[in-house]
Design a protein around this motif. Structure first.
Motif, PDB file in Angstrom:
ATOM      1  N   CYS A  97       0.980  -1.255   0.202  1.00 18.97           N
ATOM      2  CA  CYS A  97       0.163   0.135   0.105  1.00 18.97           C
ATOM      3  C   CYS A  97       0.859   1.224  -0.135  1.00 18.97           C
ATOM      4  O   CYS A  97       1.598   1.541   0.930  1.00 18.97           O
ATOM      5  N   THR A  98       0.761   2.166  -0.995  1.00 22.71           N
ATOM      6  CA  THR A  98       1.716   3.092  -1.356  1.00 22.71           C
ATOM      7  C   THR A  98       1.164   4.469  -1.169  1.00 22.71           C
ATOM      8  O   THR A  98      -0.055   4.561  -1.671  1.00 22.71           O
ATOM      9  N   LEU A 121      -0.924  10.306   6.555  1.00 19.61           N
ATOM     10  CA  LEU A 121      -2.136  10.095   7.739  1.00 19.61           C
ATOM     11  C   LEU A 121      -3.351  10.331   7.154  1.00 19.61           C
ATOM     12  O   LEU A 121      -4.194   9.219   7.417  1.00 19.61           O
ATOM     13  N   HIS A 122      -3.748  11.093   6.117  1.00 15.60           N
ATOM     14  CA  HIS A 122      -5.099  10.711   5.727  1.00 15.60           C
ATOM     15  C   HIS A 122      -5.205   9.619   4.595  1.00 15.60           C
ATOM     16  O   HIS A 122      -6.170   8.980   4.598  1.00 15.60           O
ATOM     17  N   ILE A 123      -4.100   9.514   3.895  1.00 14.29           N
ATOM     18  CA  ILE A 123      -4.210   8.111   2.982  1.00 14.29           C
ATOM     19  C   ILE A 123      -4.326   6.771   3.945  1.00 14.29           C
ATOM     20  O   ILE A 123      -4.963   6.116   3.964  1.00 14.29           O
ATOM     21  N   GLN A 124      -3.291   6.911   5.286  1.00 14.18           N
ATOM     22  CA  GLN A 124      -3.399   5.766   6.086  1.00 14.18           C
ATOM     23  C   GLN A 124      -4.789   5.363   6.494  1.00 14.18           C
ATOM     24  O   GLN A 124      -5.285   4.392   6.851  1.00 14.18           O
ATOM     25  N   ARG A 125      -5.536   6.559   6.734  1.00 15.31           N
ATOM     26  CA  ARG A 125      -6.912   6.590   7.398  1.00 15.31           C
ATOM     27  C   ARG A 125      -7.787   5.811   6.257  1.00 15.31           C
ATOM     28  O   ARG A 125      -9.102   5.656   6.868  1.00 15.31           O
ATOM     29  N   GLU A 139      -4.974  -3.026   6.905  1.00 11.26           N
ATOM     30  CA  GLU A 139      -3.717  -2.758   6.160  1.00 11.26           C
ATOM     31  C   GLU A 139      -2.952  -1.809   6.785  1.00 11.26           C
ATOM     32  O   GLU A 139      -3.199  -0.835   7.619  1.00 11.26           O
ATOM     33  N   ARG A 140      -1.562  -1.857   6.198  1.00 16.42           N
ATOM     34  CA  ARG A 140      -0.580  -0.800   6.750  1.00 16.42           C
ATOM     35  C   ARG A 140      -0.037  -0.211   5.291  1.00 16.42           C
ATOM     36  O   ARG A 140       0.007  -0.883   4.460  1.00 16.42           O
ATOM     37  N   LEU A 141       0.327   1.040   5.551  1.00 16.69           N
ATOM     38  CA  LEU A 141       0.883   1.668   4.514  1.00 16.69           C
ATOM     39  C   LEU A 141       2.250   1.065   4.437  1.00 16.69           C
ATOM     40  O   LEU A 141       2.993   0.979   5.680  1.00 16.69           O
ATOM     41  N   SER A 142       2.859   0.531   3.507  1.00 20.30           N
ATOM     42  CA  SER A 142       4.115  -0.189   3.153  1.00 20.30           C
ATOM     43  C   SER A 142       5.030   0.634   2.608  1.00 20.30           C
ATOM     44  O   SER A 142       6.247   0.678   2.778  1.00 20.30           O
ATOM     45  N   GLY A 154       6.542   4.450  10.859  1.00 18.97           N
ATOM     46  CA  GLY A 154       7.489   2.936  10.834  1.00 18.97           C
ATOM     47  C   GLY A 154       7.738   2.360   9.310  1.00 18.97           C
ATOM     48  O   GLY A 154       7.749   1.206   9.281  1.00 18.97           O
ATOM     49  N   ILE A 155       7.603   3.325   8.574  1.00 21.56           N
ATOM     50  CA  ILE A 155       8.157   3.006   7.000  1.00 21.56           C
ATOM     51  C   ILE A 155       9.327   2.899   6.849  1.00 21.56           C
ATOM     52  O   ILE A 155      10.098   4.052   6.833  1.00 21.56           O
ATOM     53  N   GLY A 156      10.104   1.712   6.570  1.00 16.80           N
ATOM     54  CA  GLY A 156      11.535   1.738   6.586  1.00 16.80           C
ATOM     55  C   GLY A 156      11.974   2.743   5.366  1.00 16.80           C
ATOM     56  O   GLY A 156      11.312   2.904   4.358  1.00 16.80           O
TER      57      GLY A 156
END
Ligand code: SAH
Ligand code: SF4
Length: 352
Positions: free
Chosen positions: A100-101, A138-142, A159-162, A193-195
């Motif tokens: 998820c980008t 953060l809007h996208i993560q939501r 799901e997490r933002l990767s 926490g996205i590397g």
């Protein structure tokens, strides 16, 4: 005061100055970054008077979602309105379950004037602040099912933002002072926490900016928007090139690889009949041969009012074959979300 303009240390200091325990700052950040809270009211493990004090002092969101569009391929696009009424775009791209980008913007508009780009058509209005850049992520993560959000369907896992790609509106290297702190929050363990290796910065190729990024050595992936193999053609398509030329761009890219050990990707938007002829492929092979480079071919995404055309898939494949035959690593990237105007800058233009 905007909360997302504060670093983790600054927020801690605020708590200490107000004779409040520092661990409360960590709790607030966890609510925002992990549990995706939208307001202080939702932070139920904070005492009610503290929530009121925080709400009186800090504004969480300075941006609001003005428009939300879905595409059939799972991508979603947000048009965000900023405090001053300006509008920017950010996109969620879903490649598969694990990917998820968030594609984010760094400026309102862009001053670089690349002739095929919707963002550049009206010039630049201003740089975004670190908070405005962070709020896009953060809007996208939501948009993703997860803590505090209802899963879209029974079977959907949280799901997490990767990944993050800085490929939205604007030239990132002209706004590093805001972008770098925002990306530091994205990659921090107590942030998103996205590397760093999953974060890509795409640039028109400003040599000084590339060198600064190399020295910072944050391990971000650098994508360089080349689009032409000669200065004569690049000066036409990417007017900013007139100020420095391809040789200086490549020298800076080499330095980026030497200092960071990270392979640079070259982006090449294919414009039918303009930069997609066999001689262009040969010149590109000559230019990049010997570099540990990957070339990303991006068929032009049509922009209303612009005269360029997308090459036929066969022509794109032939161009790719010539590059591969010359020893380059090549990928063809069809842009996702075309039907929601995902070539950034388009939704903003149609909404004004
Ligand atoms: N300013 C930076 C990042 C934003 S543009 C840069 O230029 O790299 C992100 C990418 O989208 C760039 O490679 C850009 O050339 C490409 N792009 C812009 N307009 C496009 C269009 N109409 N079709 C396909 N790609 C486009
Ligand atoms: Fe700006 Fe990138 Fe568009 Fe060029 S392609 S005008 S640098 S946003």
């Amino acid at each position: 005061m905007s909360l997302f303009e504060q670093s983790s240390a600054e927020l801690r200091d605020w708590f200490l100055q107000h004779h409040l325990p520092a661990y409360r700052a960590g709790q607030v950040r966890r609510w925002l970054f992990e549990k995706r809270a939208g307001s202080f009211d939702e932070m139920t493990d904070l005492p009610a008077p503290l929530r009121e004090q925080l709400a009186a002092e800090f504004q969480i969101w300075t941006t609001r979602v003005a428009k939300h569009r879905d595409a059939a391929d799972g991508s979603e696009k947000l048009l965000l309105e900023l405090n001053d009424g300006q509008r920017i775009e950010c996109v969620l791209l879903r490649d598969d379950k694990e990917h998820c980008t968030a594609c984010i913007s760094t400026q309102v508009g862009c001053a670089m004037g690349c002739v095929f780009c919707a963002t550049g058509l009206d010039g630049v209005v201003r740089n975004l602040t670190r908070g405005e850049i962070l709020e896009q992520m953060l809007h996208i993560q939501r948009l993703l099912p997860g803590p505090g959000r209802q899963p879209a369907a029974e079977s959907r896992q949280p799901e997490r933002l990767s990944h993050i790609v800085v490929m939205g509106m604007g030239e990132p290297l002209l706004n590093l002072d805001a972008l770098l702190p925002a990306l530091a929050e994205a990659s921090a363990r107590n942030g998103l926490g996205i590397g760093a290796r999953r974060i890509t910065i795409s640039t028109v190729g400003l040599p000084d900016g590339i060198r600064r990024l190399a020295r910072e050595n944050c391990q971000y992936h650098l994508a360089l928007s080349l689009h032409a193999p000669t200065d004569a053609l690049r000066n036409e398509l990417v007017p900013a090139n007139r100020g420095f030329g391809i040789a200086a761009v490549l020298a800076a890219a080499d330095e980026y690889f030497e200092l960071t050990g990270r392979r640079v990707t070259f982006e090449y938007v294919l414009l039918s009949g303009i930069n997609d002829r066999p001689e262009h492929a040969q010149q590109l092979v000559h230019l990049l041969r010997g570099r540990p480079a990957l070339v990303n071919l991006i068929p032009f995404n049509p922009v209303p009012g612009l005269p360029y055309r997308t090459p036929a898939p066969q022509a794109t494949a032939q161009f790719a074959e010539l590059l591969t035959g010359g020893g380059l690593n090549v990928a063809i990237r069809y842009r996702k979300g075309d039907r929601i105007s995902a070539a950034c800058g388009q939704l903003r233009r149609t909404s004004n």
